[in-house]
Design a protein around this motif. Structure first.
Motif, PDB file in Angstrom:
ATOM      1  N   LEU A  10      14.699  18.676   0.995  1.00 16.80           N
ATOM      2  CA  LEU A  10      15.470  17.440   1.091  1.00 16.80           C
ATOM      3  C   LEU A  10      15.093  16.452   0.001  1.00 16.80           C
ATOM      4  N   ARG A  11      14.205  16.871  -0.909  1.00 17.46           N
ATOM      5  CA  ARG A  11      13.734  15.947  -1.935  1.00 17.46           C
ATOM      6  C   ARG A  11      14.844  15.581  -2.907  1.00 17.46           C
ATOM      7  N   GLU A  12      15.597  16.565  -3.380  1.00 11.45           N
ATOM      8  CA  GLU A  12      16.636  16.329  -4.371  1.00 11.45           C
ATOM      9  C   GLU A  12      17.998  16.702  -3.807  1.00 11.45           C
ATOM     10  N   PRO A  13      19.054  16.020  -4.225  1.00 12.58           N
ATOM     11  CA  PRO A  13      20.395  16.370  -3.755  1.00 12.58           C
ATOM     12  C   PRO A  13      20.833  17.693  -4.334  1.00 12.58           C
ATOM     13  N   TRP A  14      21.431  18.531  -3.460  1.00 10.42           N
ATOM     14  CA  TRP A  14      21.922  19.829  -3.902  1.00 10.42           C
ATOM     15  C   TRP A  14      23.431  19.816  -4.107  1.00 10.42           C
ATOM     16  N   ASN A  15      24.097  18.748  -3.617  1.00  8.61           N
ATOM     17  CA  ASN A  15      25.557  18.708  -3.724  1.00  8.61           C
ATOM     18  C   ASN A  15      26.004  17.972  -4.977  1.00  8.61           C
ATOM     19  N   ALA A  16      25.143  18.002  -6.002  1.00 10.05           N
ATOM     20  CA  ALA A  16      25.516  17.420  -7.291  1.00 10.05           C
ATOM     21  C   ALA A  16      25.392  18.501  -8.355  1.00 10.05           C
ATOM     22  N   ILE A 110       6.605  35.561  -0.580  1.00  9.44           N
ATOM     23  CA  ILE A 110       5.760  35.187   0.561  1.00  9.44           C
ATOM     24  C   ILE A 110       5.496  33.693   0.556  1.00  9.44           C
ATOM     25  N   VAL A 111       5.302  33.132  -0.639  1.00 14.24           N
ATOM     26  CA  VAL A 111       5.082  31.688  -0.756  1.00 14.24           C
ATOM     27  C   VAL A 111       6.294  30.926  -0.225  1.00 14.24           C
ATOM     28  N   ARG A 112       7.487  31.366  -0.613  1.00 15.60           N
ATOM     29  CA  ARG A 112       8.704  30.698  -0.125  1.00 15.60           C
ATOM     30  C   ARG A 112       8.831  30.829   1.384  1.00 15.60           C
ATOM     31  N   HIS A 113       8.481  31.988   1.914  1.00 20.02           N
ATOM     32  CA  HIS A 113       8.559  32.199   3.360  1.00 20.02           C
ATOM     33  C   HIS A 113       7.570  31.283   4.092  1.00 20.02           C
ATOM     34  N   MET A 114       6.343  31.207   3.591  1.00 25.97           N
ATOM     35  CA  MET A 114       5.336  30.334   4.199  1.00 25.97           C
ATOM     36  C   MET A 114       5.760  28.872   4.135  1.00 25.97           C
ATOM     37  N   ASP A 115       6.338  28.486   3.013  1.00 25.69           N
ATOM     38  CA  ASP A 115       6.778  27.101   2.857  1.00 25.69           C
ATOM     39  C   ASP A 115       7.894  26.766   3.834  1.00 25.69           C
ATOM     40  N   SER A 116       8.810  27.721   4.052  1.00 26.86           N
ATOM     41  CA  SER A 116       9.897  27.494   5.009  1.00 26.86           C
ATOM     42  C   SER A 116       9.367  27.379   6.429  1.00 26.86           C
ATOM     43  N   VAL A 117       8.359  28.191   6.770  1.00 26.18           N
ATOM     44  CA  VAL A 117       7.765  28.130   8.106  1.00 26.18           C
ATOM     45  C   VAL A 117       7.104  26.770   8.332  1.00 26.18           C
ATOM     46  N   ILE A 118       6.354  26.305   7.333  1.00 26.01           N
ATOM     47  CA  ILE A 118       5.684  25.013   7.472  1.00 26.01           C
ATOM     48  C   ILE A 118       6.701  23.886   7.513  1.00 26.01           C
ATOM     49  N   ASP A 119       7.756  23.973   6.678  1.00 26.99           N
ATOM     50  CA  ASP A 119       8.806  22.957   6.711  1.00 26.99           C
ATOM     51  C   ASP A 119       9.495  22.917   8.075  1.00 26.99           C
ATOM     52  N   THR A 120       9.688  24.079   8.684  1.00 27.71           N
ATOM     53  CA  THR A 120      10.277  24.127  10.021  1.00 27.71           C
ATOM     54  C   THR A 120       9.383  23.442  11.038  1.00 27.71           C
ATOM     55  N   LEU A 121       8.073  23.653  10.923  1.00 30.18           N
ATOM     56  CA  LEU A 121       7.124  22.991  11.815  1.00 30.18           C
ATOM     57  C   LEU A 121       7.159  21.483  11.627  1.00 30.18           C
ATOM     58  N   ILE A 122       7.233  21.037  10.374  1.00 30.27           N
ATOM     59  CA  ILE A 122       7.298  19.601  10.092  1.00 30.27           C
ATOM     60  C   ILE A 122       8.569  19.005  10.695  1.00 30.27           C
ATOM     61  N   CYS A 123       9.709  19.648  10.450  1.00 24.49           N
ATOM     62  CA  CYS A 123      10.980  19.141  10.983  1.00 24.49           C
ATOM     63  C   CYS A 123      10.958  19.101  12.508  1.00 24.49           C
ATOM     64  N   LEU A 177      18.198  23.397  10.608  1.00 22.76           N
ATOM     65  CA  LEU A 177      18.160  22.484   9.470  1.00 22.76           C
ATOM     66  C   LEU A 177      17.599  23.154   8.227  1.00 22.76           C
ATOM     67  N   ILE A 178      16.468  23.858   8.374  1.00 23.59           N
ATOM     68  CA  ILE A 178      15.853  24.511   7.227  1.00 23.59           C
ATOM     69  C   ILE A 178      16.710  25.668   6.732  1.00 23.59           C
ATOM     70  N   THR A 179      17.380  26.362   7.648  1.00 25.03           N
ATOM     71  CA  THR A 179      18.214  27.502   7.261  1.00 25.03           C
ATOM     72  C   THR A 179      19.482  27.062   6.544  1.00 25.03           C
ATOM     73  N   TYR A 180      20.117  25.978   7.038  1.00 22.16           N
ATOM     74  CA  TYR A 180      21.381  25.516   6.466  1.00 22.16           C
ATOM     75  C   TYR A 180      21.237  24.122   5.868  1.00 22.16           C
ATOM     76  N   TYR A 181      20.139  23.922   5.124  1.00 20.59           N
ATOM     77  CA  TYR A 181      19.853  22.589   4.608  1.00 20.59           C
ATOM     78  C   TYR A 181      20.875  22.110   3.582  1.00 20.59           C
ATOM     79  N   ARG A 182      21.661  23.018   3.003  1.00 19.45           N
ATOM     80  CA  ARG A 182      22.663  22.620   2.015  1.00 19.45           C
ATOM     81  C   ARG A 182      23.946  22.078   2.658  1.00 19.45           C
ATOM     82  N   SER A 183      24.035  22.138   3.965  1.00 12.68           N
ATOM     83  CA  SER A 183      25.247  21.685   4.658  1.00 12.68           C
ATOM     84  C   SER A 183      25.167  20.196   4.965  1.00 12.68           C
ATOM     85  N   ASN A 184      26.158  19.445   4.498  1.00 11.48           N
ATOM     86  CA  ASN A 184      26.210  18.016   4.806  1.00 11.48           C
ATOM     87  C   ASN A 184      26.387  17.769   6.301  1.00 11.48           C
ATOM     88  N   THR A 185      27.035  18.714   6.978  1.00 15.73           N
ATOM     89  CA  THR A 185      27.242  18.574   8.424  1.00 15.73           C
ATOM     90  C   THR A 185      25.907  18.527   9.159  1.00 15.73           C
TER      91      THR A 185
END
Length: 314
Positions: A10-16, A110-123, A177-185
């Motif tokens: 969520l740091r940078e906009p992806w819809n630009a 594996i790094v990306r997977h671990m980061d997604s798991v931790i981001d899910t925990l944070i959210c 949220l982490i899975t579909y983070y690119r969705s404005n909905t």
């Protein structure tokens, strides 16, 4: 903070488009648009303070049977949520430092997977923390306006169902949220949830303050001179300001960041605002530090139990 910062998705906009975003960045690359460099040590220090504070709250509530009530169970769940905010941020910080210093070597996938798991925990911890802040407001409202029926309304069974539902909903929503983070909905749903909690707390606490003020006015009108009314109203106003002010200051910038991602991802002002994302994360962690001071440590019974926990008087 590096690319593995918490909630980096969520740091940078992806819809630009890449070109538009780079042009906007060039146009605002000077002055305050450079962002704020927050040292890793500050994240670690605040995370540790929050972890210790909330751990003490949980230990005190579990230890004292007098605190085994729905009200304190909700406060305990809030402490657990805030504790998870701290733990997940600390885990990601340590994970990031180990990678940067070459102590931990892992494949990029594996790094990306671990980061997604931790981001899910944070959210999940963020959503549950917001939810329990709202539940505590509702519980206090019932305590004041339906005092005689409180135990029949807020039964232990209903409290358990409420807590379980919040934890389940937080886990599911954070995964989505982490899975579909690119969705404005998805982002709009998260923003709507925050606004709902803000309005809910605003309405309930103002109504409670108005009732307390009315009672103080009734009491002071029977006194000569009527001095209690002004002092009590001032104290109530200060408490209300602290409750809602801390909530808005700590959570508002992060959700305003999400609003700008949806509404104006390429606007120069919005691009400037995005560069302060780490500051918004610091404010959320600060909220985890402040919550025990507002909701837990003001209880005399809980403070007494805390002293026993700290001095190991079990």
């Amino acid at each position: 903070m590096s690319a593995l910062a918490p909630l980096r998705l969520l740091r940078e906009p992806w819809n630009a488009s890449e070109g538009n975003q780079s042009n906007a960045t060039v146009g605002v690359s000077s002055g305050w648009c450079q962002g704020l460099d927050i040292p890793n040590e500050l994240f670690l220090a605040l995370g540790l303070v929050s972890l210790v504070e909330n751990l003490l709250v949980v230990a005190a509530i579990l230890k004292n049977r007098n605190l085994h009530s729905p009200t304190y169970y909700f406060i305990c769940c809030l402490a657990v949520s805030d504790m998870l905010v701290s733990i997940s941020n600390l885990a990601e910080m340590l994970f990031m430092l180990l990678l940067e210093h070459g102590v931990l070597v892992m494949r990029p996938s594996i790094v990306r997977h671990m980061d997604s798991v931790i981001d899910t925990l944070i959210c999940s911890s963020v959503v549950s923390s917001l939810s329990f802040l709202g539940v505590i407001a509702v519980d206090r409202y019932i305590t004041i306006f339906y005092a005689l029926r409180y135990h029949s309304i807020m039964t232990l069974q209903r409290a358990v169902v409420t807590m379980a539902s919040i934890w389940l909903a937080s886990t599911v929503s954070s995964t989505v949220l982490i899975t579909y983070y690119r969705s404005n909905t998805i982002l709009l749903c998260l923003i709507g949830f925050f606004l709902f909690m803000l309005v809910l707390m605003l309405v309930l606490y103002i109504h409670m303050f108005a009732l307390a003020r009315h009672h103080l006015h009734s009491i002071s009108s029977q006194q000569k001179p009527p001095t209690a009314h002004r002092g009590g109203s001032l104290k109530g106003a200060v408490t209300l300001t602290i409750l809602l002010g801390v909530f808005f200051i700590c959570w508002g910038p992060f959700f305003f960041h999400l609003i700008l991602i949806v509404t104006c991802p390429t606007n120069p002002f919005c691009t400037c605002f995005f560069s302060y994302f780490n500051l918004f994360l610091i404010l959320i962690i600060c909220n985890s530090v402040i919550d025990p001071l507002i909701y837990a440590f003001r209880s005399q019974e809980l403070r007494r139990t805390l002293r026993e926990v700290v001095t190991c008087s079990w």
